[in-house]
Design an enzyme around this catalytic site. Sequence first.
Site, PDB file in Angstrom:
ATOM      1  N   TYR A 140      15.226  29.993   9.151  1.00 54.19           N
ATOM      2  CA  TYR A 140      13.799  30.576   9.468  1.00 54.19           C
ATOM      3  C   TYR A 140      13.757  30.848  11.095  1.00 54.19           C
ATOM      4  O   TYR A 140      14.204  29.904  11.891  1.00 54.19           O
ATOM      5  CB  TYR A 140      12.638  29.576   8.826  1.00 54.19           C
ATOM      6  CG  TYR A 140      12.444  29.793   7.673  1.00 54.19           C
ATOM      7  CD1 TYR A 140      12.127  31.120   7.047  1.00 54.19           C
ATOM      8  CD2 TYR A 140      12.501  28.635   7.066  1.00 54.19           C
ATOM      9  CE1 TYR A 140      11.853  31.000   5.806  1.00 54.19           C
ATOM     10  CE2 TYR A 140      12.092  28.939   5.408  1.00 54.19           C
ATOM     11  CZ  TYR A 140      11.836  30.052   4.871  1.00 54.19           C
ATOM     12  OH  TYR A 140      11.393  30.285   3.755  1.00 54.19           O
TER      13      TYR A 140
ATOM     14  N   LYS B 216       0.644  -1.206   0.218  1.00 52.09           N
ATOM     15  CA  LYS B 216      -0.170   0.044  -0.005  1.00 52.09           C
ATOM     16  C   LYS B 216       0.961   1.293   0.071  1.00 52.09           C
ATOM     17  O   LYS B 216       2.064   1.165   0.292  1.00 52.09           O
ATOM     18  CB  LYS B 216      -1.138  -0.289   1.210  1.00 52.09           C
ATOM     19  CG  LYS B 216      -0.041  -0.098   2.574  1.00 52.09           C
ATOM     20  CD  LYS B 216      -1.179  -0.418   3.875  1.00 52.09           C
ATOM     21  CE  LYS B 216      -0.234  -0.223   4.971  1.00 52.09           C
ATOM     22  NZ  LYS B 216      -1.034  -0.894   6.097  1.00 52.09           N
TER      23      LYS B 216
HETATM   24  C1  LIG Z   1      -0.396  -1.682   6.894  1.00 52.64           C
HETATM   25  C2  LIG Z   1      -0.881  -3.154   7.527  1.00 52.64           C
HETATM   26  C3  LIG Z   1      -0.057  -4.239   7.289  1.00 52.64           C
HETATM   27  C4  LIG Z   1       1.305  -4.275   7.370  1.00 52.64           C
HETATM   28  O1  LIG Z   1       1.948  -3.534   8.475  1.00 52.64           O
HETATM   29  P1  LIG Z   1       3.443  -3.400   8.752  1.00 52.64           P
HETATM   30  O2  LIG Z   1       3.614  -3.055  10.118  1.00 52.64           O
HETATM   31  O3  LIG Z   1       4.007  -2.546   7.780  1.00 52.64           O
HETATM   32  O4  LIG Z   1       4.054  -4.582   8.622  1.00 52.64           O
HETATM   33  C5  LIG Z   1      -0.659  -5.589   7.805  1.00 52.64           C
HETATM   34  N1  LIG Z   1      -2.118  -5.592   8.003  1.00 52.64           N
HETATM   35  C6  LIG Z   1      -2.675  -4.379   7.730  1.00 52.64           C
HETATM   36  C7  LIG Z   1      -4.383  -4.651   7.961  1.00 52.64           C
HETATM   37  C8  LIG Z   1      -2.434  -3.310   7.544  1.00 52.64           C
HETATM   38  O5  LIG Z   1      -3.097  -2.030   7.694  1.00 52.64           O
END
Ligand SMILES: *Cc1c(COP(=O)(O)O)cnc(C)c1O
Length: 371
Positions: A262, A42
């Site tokens: 800044y 993702k």
């Molecule tokens: C993002 C996510 C993962 C992966 O999590 P990590 O901590 O990056 O390994 C797995 N399952 C679900 C439902 C997620 O939203």
Amino acid sequence: MTSRCSDGFSTGRLTVDLGAIRANYRTVARRSAPAATAAVVKADAYGLGAARVAPALAREGCRDFFVAHLGEARVLANALPADAALYVLNGLAPGEEADAVTLGVIPVLNAPDQVRAWADAGRSVGRALPAALQVDSGMARLGLSADEALALADDAGLLGAIDLKLVMTHLARGDEPDEGLNDLQLQRFLALCERLPPAPRSIANSGGAFLAAGFRQDLVRPGVSLYGGAPHIGGAALASVATLDAPVIQTREIPAGTGIGYGHLATSDAPMRLATIGLGYADGWPRELTGRGSAWFEGAVLPFVGRVSMDSIILDIGALPAGALKAGDRVEVLGPNRPLDTVAEEAGTIAHEILARLGPRLRRVYVGEAA
Ligand SMILES: *Cc1c(COP(=O)(O)O)cnc(C)c1O
């Protein structure tokens, strides 16, 4: 003062080691066997570029991929082997069903309405469509409540209208190995699975994959560990995947009493040598690293001074001999010498966020695998 960019990269450069991602996949898969190991890709594979990362993982044998949105699935659907499964974690918004059917993706159904809509989509094409079902075992984020799952378990008509490929849940504290909630979530999940039709089960993200064997079930769903982040995994020795370097745009010497950047957040106590690099929060490099981050060059750690700006950051280069760092040289802000988990801690966040923020302006370069 000169300004040149000798290697043609005037912006931050993100080097992604696909070989290291594959090595990390093997590490997690070995640890998780006999469960299968999926890949969570993702958010554009946590900022690293899903169009390159997912096929590399497929070549390593991965056949289960998770994205968050249907739009992310659209980008990936054609880049994966025909026998790969592509799951959409957030499920479908009303009206997206037909598109999902065409793409052949597997929605994660998180609510009774989504189950009914997917069953209807199946009826309209004349076959039960593949789906994953998420149940909430103690996170209150996504998934059917226990009552909703039990009601579904008693609704043979509705269940018969979907092709259940996976039952899953997600851990709220999977990165805390000694946390009792993990066992409680596992028990609740398994109890609900017993009531639902038999289907492969999945509970573990990266953190969960490194808990007790019971958390692996049939499929583990690692994300961040594939990309080299794992503060709590320690012994597993994951490979560094992402290296971010940025060009020095100019260097300068300032006398004592000079305000820097800044808001003049910093002022020199003594004469200082500074370098300004072409990287900033517009690239996703956190403004929270103001006064806390640093860069690395030829063995020297060079602290950020003053505010992180949109397109530039000022470094204190006093640790280097005069003239050792010049415009056009590149300094590392993330990589083997600036580990992901260290940077995340300095920024007060987690490795996931450091990676997922990496912006489109960075030049992405892929190594570690033939193109
Ligand atoms: C993002 C996510 C993962 C992966 O999590 P990590 O901590 O990056 O390994 C797995 N399952 C679900 C439902 C997620 O939203």
